[in-house]
Scaffold this motif. Structure first.
Motif, PDB file in Angstrom:
ATOM      1  N   ASP A  15      40.457  49.265  39.164  1.00  0.00           N
ATOM      2  CA  ASP A  15      41.310  48.099  39.381  1.00  0.00           C
ATOM      3  C   ASP A  15      42.735  48.425  39.812  1.00  0.00           C
ATOM      4  OD1 ASP A  15      39.211  46.561  38.745  1.00  0.00           O
ATOM      5  OD2 ASP A  15      39.909  45.981  36.754  1.00  0.00           O
ATOM      6  N   ILE A  16      43.023  49.687  39.968  1.00  0.00           N
ATOM      7  CA  ILE A  16      44.390  50.060  40.311  1.00  0.00           C
ATOM      8  C   ILE A  16      44.901  49.329  41.553  1.00  0.00           C
ATOM      9  CG2 ILE A  16      45.672  51.984  41.347  1.00  0.00           C
ATOM     10  CD1 ILE A  16      45.774  52.083  38.486  1.00  0.00           C
ATOM     11  N   LEU A  17      44.026  49.204  42.532  1.00  0.00           N
ATOM     12  CA  LEU A  17      44.453  48.591  43.787  1.00  0.00           C
ATOM     13  C   LEU A  17      44.346  47.077  43.751  1.00  0.00           C
ATOM     14  CD1 LEU A  17      42.894  51.067  46.333  1.00  0.00           C
ATOM     15  CD2 LEU A  17      45.222  50.949  45.458  1.00  0.00           C
ATOM     16  N   ASP A  18      43.695  46.590  42.715  1.00  0.00           N
ATOM     17  CA  ASP A  18      43.445  45.164  42.641  1.00  0.00           C
ATOM     18  C   ASP A  18      44.496  44.549  41.731  1.00  0.00           C
ATOM     19  OD1 ASP A  18      42.466  42.661  42.510  1.00  0.00           O
ATOM     20  OD2 ASP A  18      40.756  43.164  41.225  1.00  0.00           O
ATOM     21  N   SER A  19      45.645  44.273  42.304  1.00  0.00           N
ATOM     22  CA  SER A  19      46.733  43.773  41.470  1.00  0.00           C
ATOM     23  C   SER A  19      47.348  42.560  42.136  1.00  0.00           C
ATOM     24  CB  SER A  19      47.795  44.862  41.302  1.00  0.00           C
ATOM     25  OG  SER A  19      48.175  45.355  42.565  1.00  0.00           O
ATOM     26  N   THR A  20      48.079  41.825  41.379  1.00  0.00           N
ATOM     27  CA  THR A  20      48.793  40.696  41.944  1.00  0.00           C
ATOM     28  C   THR A  20      50.234  41.107  42.145  1.00  0.00           C
ATOM     29  OG1 THR A  20      49.256  39.925  39.739  1.00  0.00           O
ATOM     30  CG2 THR A  20      47.354  38.958  40.848  1.00  0.00           C
ATOM     31  N   SER A 510      48.153  42.791  47.928  1.00  0.00           N
ATOM     32  CA  SER A 510      48.315  42.071  46.659  1.00  0.00           C
ATOM     33  C   SER A 510      49.267  40.911  46.865  1.00  0.00           C
ATOM     34  CB  SER A 510      48.828  43.016  45.573  1.00  0.00           C
ATOM     35  OG  SER A 510      50.139  43.384  45.853  1.00  0.00           O
TER      36      SER A 510
ATOM     37  N   GLN B 302      50.574  54.451  42.594  1.00  0.00           N
ATOM     38  CA  GLN B 302      50.440  53.010  42.379  1.00  0.00           C
ATOM     39  C   GLN B 302      49.668  52.747  41.094  1.00  0.00           C
ATOM     40  OE1 GLN B 302      49.282  50.802  45.850  1.00  0.00           O
ATOM     41  NE2 GLN B 302      48.315  49.172  44.658  1.00  0.00           N
ATOM     42  N   THR B 303      50.055  51.702  40.384  1.00  0.00           N
ATOM     43  CA  THR B 303      49.320  51.289  39.192  1.00  0.00           C
ATOM     44  C   THR B 303      49.571  49.797  38.966  1.00  0.00           C
ATOM     45  OG1 THR B 303      48.884  51.802  36.881  1.00  0.00           O
ATOM     46  CG2 THR B 303      51.168  51.999  37.589  1.00  0.00           C
ATOM     47  N   ARG B 304      49.334  49.350  37.737  1.00  0.00           N
ATOM     48  CA  ARG B 304      49.575  47.943  37.406  1.00  0.00           C
ATOM     49  C   ARG B 304      50.386  47.857  36.122  1.00  0.00           C
ATOM     50  NH1 ARG B 304      44.065  44.498  37.790  1.00  0.00           N
ATOM     51  NH2 ARG B 304      43.887  45.256  35.666  1.00  0.00           N
ATOM     52  N   ARG B 307      50.656  42.815  33.011  1.00  0.00           N
ATOM     53  CA  ARG B 307      50.411  41.433  33.438  1.00  0.00           C
ATOM     54  C   ARG B 307      49.579  41.388  34.721  1.00  0.00           C
ATOM     55  NH1 ARG B 307      56.856  40.334  33.484  1.00  0.00           N
ATOM     56  NH2 ARG B 307      57.264  41.225  31.432  1.00  0.00           N
ATOM     57  N   GLY B 308      49.124  42.569  35.180  1.00  0.00           N
ATOM     58  CA  GLY B 308      48.308  42.611  36.390  1.00  0.00           C
ATOM     59  C   GLY B 308      49.106  42.742  37.674  1.00  0.00           C
ATOM     60  N   ASN B 309      50.436  42.896  37.554  1.00  0.00           N
ATOM     61  CA  ASN B 309      51.262  43.068  38.746  1.00  0.00           C
ATOM     62  C   ASN B 309      51.154  44.483  39.281  1.00  0.00           C
ATOM     63  OD1 ASN B 309      52.649  40.505  38.801  1.00  0.00           O
ATOM     64  ND2 ASN B 309      53.766  41.221  36.977  1.00  0.00           N
ATOM     65  N   ARG B 310      51.223  44.604  40.587  1.00  0.00           N
ATOM     66  CA  ARG B 310      51.293  45.941  41.162  1.00  0.00           C
ATOM     67  C   ARG B 310      52.594  46.614  40.706  1.00  0.00           C
ATOM     68  NH1 ARG B 310      50.659  46.332  47.416  1.00  0.00           N
ATOM     69  NH2 ARG B 310      52.619  45.190  47.395  1.00  0.00           N
TER      70      ARG B 310
END
Ligand SMILES: Cc1ncc(COP(=O)(O)O)c(C=O)c1O
Lengths: 511, 450
Positions: A15-20, A510, B302-304, B307-310
């Protein structure tokens, strides 16, 4: 300086690339691009392009730079200015990062470095047309020698670790000249990571000296460890516990008696200005971080400069290039330096940083520098004293310009040092250095510097106290911090588990 | 002192809290003998105006600038126009006064910009991954050789092109000087073309060859047959390292990665940094993903966030000194982050088309200058294809340069000091900052010295 603490990742690797992208974060510049946009009007344009390809031959040329940005000038500016707003900086926040000396960076210094006479000077300009720059370098060398109590200075190294490499190679060269090279360098367990890493690069084997449990090095330990194979001791003073090494002179004597040298890591020089000179302590070599003590800005991790200063017996070994005054009074770079360790980099040094440091030293003067260290020590002692009830010192010894604190929250409520650091961000403070030195469990290393006011310290102390109390009353609040920033807690473990180190056109966008 | 906010009352109150009477009581534990000798013999502090006057005076002493000479100096550091927006970006205090981004949540400006830098360097070099920066091109080249050795620890021969920048060759020698298991050999250049001769690598093309290091373009501005060199090295199982001091060339030339290079390093000063008498610029370092764990320096990934934000953060730190200590891949800690930001801003502004056009403009102008010089009776030293600099041959370089200087022109860098065999040669560098009038002046000032 910081050491990451192991935490558990909550992000599945895929999910690393799947972000908002929250409203407050910024798109990647590549995502803002559209074919045909441009941020400059290049001279020559397409006409030059056809001509150049003809000159070079098409077989030498690439067709395109795949995925390269295409944005207008206003887009570019907004992109980076919005990014800047996601950063903390010393100019905006209290930034008590221990071992890093985040002091005020006077704007004048940047302005001086951008004077055309400095900024537009080519490093290969004939020396008779560059005397102003060489004169500045000569004066800075002399000032640093006066401040450190050493005999000669090289401004070539680009950073502290680069200065360490220079110093260790000089130790090798000196020994080789005397007939044989010793294998070992002693380093205390409190040392910064660059010290052992530099030793390896310079071909030495590291021997770790154990500090006294109160956080300093004992001459007895050095006498026990130093033998015929010991080339040097590399020690930071004050050390990374913030403690002035009380037996440093005795240690220097013990080393010298055994034919070994004393390398002093001067990263903590901000405690020593007008207080004690490395040269008087018996140091043979010391490097100085201009980006710490001498106020050149840290720039998000550099550039800095790491001059290396030595006693006279090591002068012949200093790196190239070496300034020298000619018979006619003109400054030049010495051509013949047979014993020099050689070059560490191209050209002369991070000159732009040297201008800033010299500007700073002129502004401070000998008296101002001495005041700086005293006030830096006062600030650290004050913070330590006021925080003591909740965050006791890791050592009972008196501290200098920084202090290393601990806490019992991990045992009491499972709140870690990392959690405290993240919660501090919510209160508008950059956290101290954490988990360093390695010898202190859950360390918080606070270096306020002299340019922070009592009021700022009081506010910071109040936040630290509040966080302690929160950690008891409402631990989840601390463990899930930060809450008030544009981003929440960043998952560093996930980043390492599946390294994604660049953007690619096929990456999911994203939004 | 204007940088220190404490009033006498502050100091008194703070001392009272601590429980001591005087500031110097805080120093009691420092041996008295040291304290007694610690006074700094420097003049007292100065006002801002005084400091500015002093430094402005020193700056004026740099006559290469203050006398307004036309400059054709290059040799690893290049004169390029810097768009004003670059400085507007790099002077933001949020970037300038932050530390290495250890606290990711408070450093997303730096981490994202450096992620973009890594991407652009990877795109330019045609390699898979680039790090967050090194000190400069020369130290990056030395670190590349050390990385090659981590990848191929059993091999020892390091073949360095003689046409690699002298400072880079010297820096590699210094970095390797204390380490065992390296045999440095020099690969000669072809005296006609000025390019490294791939055939000259043949004697070393065996299972002892660790790596070859070549300039691209090289120290004479000549574009090396990088593809042939990389193929020869690869056949022997070695690693090809390219070092680029004028990365603008990569806007137009085939990328090192596309030509088979394994590690591409270089100096990024051309991308938005002033000359500053040679520093700070920024070293760049790119390699293949399979070897990322052997790379030196910092990396942003890159990570998150929760809260799911890049989000972006420092990663693969287990290679680095603060975790791995004496077993780290490098000792580098502070790097050249703000310079990497300058390069990122510059490359963003130049963009896909602009960079290529500017590179082309440099090629075109350098070629014009060479033609003008030839018409003035000055022969080029080499006949290899070149980017924006080239060597010329004159009877007496010192005299020729003095004559040009008298005419208000810094015509180039004499090559004699580093290349005795080129004692009659001068390296001339032409960029978009040189007008056609300056090029004419260059040719006129040298007319007849050939
Ligand atoms: C004690 C100590 N030694 C050495 C260094 C290395 O200096 P630099 O980051 O300039 O290479 C640092 C700073 O990070 C440090 O705190």
């Amino acid at each position: 300086m910081a050491v990451a603490k192991k935490t558990v990742s909550e992000t599945p690797a895929k999910d690393i690339l799947d972000s908002t992208r929250g409203a407050d974060t910024v798109a990647l510049i590549f995502e803002e691009s559209a074919p045909g946009r441009r941020g400059v009007d290049a001279p020559g344009g397409a006409a030059s392009e056809a001509r150049a390809i003809e000159l070079l031959g098409a077989d030498l040329c690439r067709a395109d730079i795949d995925g390269f940005p295409e944005v207008s000038e206003p887009q570019a500016l907004r992109h980076f200015l919005r990014l800047s707003q996601l950063n903390f900086g010393q100019a905006l926040q209290f930034y008590p990062l221990g071992s890093c000396t985040m002091k005020y960076n006077p704007p004048l210094n940047d302005e001086m470095a951008s004077l055309p006479g400095f900024a537009s000077l080519h490093p290969a300009a004939p020396i008779h047309l560059a005397q102003g720059a060489l004169e500045l370098m000569a004066r800075l060398e002399a000032a640093l020698a006066a401040i450190t109590g050493m005999d000669a200075v090289s401004l070539a190294p680009a950073a502290g670790a680069h200065g360490e490499l220079a110093g260790l190679l000089m130790i090798r060269a000196w020994e080789r000249k005397r007939g044989g090279v010793r294998r070992k360098v002693i380093i205390p367990d409190t040392a910064h990571g660059t010290n052992p890493a530099s030793c390896t690069l310079a071909g030495f084997e590291v021997v770790v000296a154990k500090s006294h449990r109160r956080g300093y090095l004992e001459a007895n330990e050095i006498r026990r460890l130093a033998d015929d194979e010991t080339a040097a001791l590399m020690v930071t003073n004050p050390n990374t516990m913030g403690i002035f090494e009380p037996e440093i002179e005795e240690i220097a004597a013990a080393l010298h008696e055994r034919g070994a040298l004393l390398y002093l890591d001067g990263a903590n020089m901000n405690a020593l200005l007008g207080v004690a000179k490395p040269g008087d302590m018996g140091a043979d070599i010391v490097h100085i971080n201009l980006h710490k003590t001498f106020s050149t800005p840290h720039g998000g991790g550099g550039p800095g400069a790491g001059p290396v200063a030595v006693k006279a017996h090591l002068e012949p070994f200093l790196p190239m290039p070496r300034l020298a005054r000619r018979a006619d009074g003109m400054l030049d770079f010495a051509a013949d330096r047979p014993d020099s360790i050689g070059r560490l980099r191209a050209y002369h040094g991070n000159f732009g940083m040297l201008v800033r440091a010299y500007s700073y030293i002129l502004a401070m003067g000998g008296d101002g520098l001495a005041d700086a260290s005293r006030i830096a020590i006062l600030n650290a002692a004050y913070a330590r004293k006021r925080l003591a009830s909740r965050y006791p010192s890791a050592s009972a010894e008196p501290a200098m310009h920084e202090c290393v604190l601990t806490h019992d929250l991990e045992a009491r409520t499972d709140v870690s040092t990392l959690d405290i650091a993240k919660r501090l961000l919510d209160y508008g403070f950059h956290p101290p250095t954490i988990y360093f030195p390695l010898v202190v469990h859950g360390a918080l290393m606070i270096e306020p510097t002299e340019t922070e006011s009592r009021q700022t310290l009081d506010d910071f102390i109040a936040a630290m106290e509040k966080i302690y109390d929160e950690a008891i009353a409402e631990p989840e609040r601390v463990k899930t911090a930060p809450h008030n920033l544009k981003l929440g807690r960043v998952d560093e473990v996930a980043a390492a588990r599946r390294p994604h180190l660049r953007w690619r056109p096929e990456d999911p966008k994203s939004d | 002192m204007r940088f220190i906010p404490h009033t006498d009352d502050d100091i008194a109150a703070m001392l009272a809290t601590i429980g001591v009477a005087r500031l110097d009581d805080l120093l009691e534990h420092v041996p008295k003998g040291l304290r007694d000798r610690a006074a700094i013999a420097l003049p007292p502090g100065q006002t801002e105006a005084e400091v500015a006057a002093d430094l402005t005076g020193l700056a004026a002493g740099n006559r290469a600038v203050s006398d307004g000479l036309a400059s054709f100096l290059g040799g690893g550091y290049y004169r390029h126009f810097v768009p004003a927006a670059v400085r507007a970006i790099t002077s933001r205090a949020e970037f300038v006064t932050s530390y290495t981004p250890y606290q990711a949540e408070a450093s997303q400006g730096t981490t994202q910009a450096i992620f973009e830098f890594q991407t652009m360097i990877a795109q330019l070099t045609g390699l898979e991954v680039a790090n967050a920066s090194m000190y400069d091109g020369a130290s990056a080249a030395a670190e590349a050789v050390l990385m090659a050795h981590r990848v191929q620890p059993k091999r020892t021969v390091v073949a360095i092109s003689r046409a690699l920048w002298p400072d880079y060759r010297a820096t590699i020698r210094t970095y390797l000087s204390a380490l065992k298991n390296f045999d440095l050999v020099e690969a000669p250049f072809d005296p006609a073309t000025g390019a490294t001769d791939p055939a000259a690598l043949a004697p070393y093309a065996n299972d002892r060859l660790l790596c070859a290091v070549v300039g691209y373009p090289n120290a004479f501005g000549v574009i090396e047959p990088l593809g042939q060199i990389a193929a020869a090295v690869k056949q022997a199982g070695g690693i090809t390292i390219s070092a680029t001091a004028e990365p603008l060339a990569l806007g137009l030339l085939k990328s090192p990665g596309a030509l088979g290079v394994d590690i591409a390093v270089g100096e990024g000063q051309s991308f938005g940094m002033p000359l500053q008498f040679g520093g700070p610029g920024v070293g760049f370092f790119a390699a293949r993903m399979a070897q990322v764990r052997q790379m030196p320096g910092r990396l942003i990934g890159q990570t998150r966030d929760n809260r799911g934000n890049r989000a972006f953060c420092l990663t693969l730190a287990t290679r680095e000194q603060h975790i791995r200590r004496e077993r780290a891949t490098s000792n580098i800690c502070t790097n050249h982050s703000l310079c990497a930001l300058a390069a990122t801003a510059y490359l963003t502004l130049m963009g896909r088309r602009g960079l290529r056009e500017l590179a082309a403009r440099n090629v075109e102008l350098a070629s014009q200058a060479r033609a003008r010089l030839r018409a003035a009776g000055i022969s080029p030293r080499f006949n290899g294809k070149f980017f924006n600099e080239f060597a010329i041959t004159v009877a007496d370089p010192a005299r020729a340069l003095a004559r040009a200087e008298a005419a208000g022109v810094l015509a180039g860098i004499p090559l004699a000091r580093d290349y005795p065999e080129l004692a009659d040669s001068i390296l001339v560098t032409v960029t978009e900052t040189n007008s056609l009038a300056e090029i004419a002046r260059l040719a006129d000032s040298l007319a007849g010295v050939g």
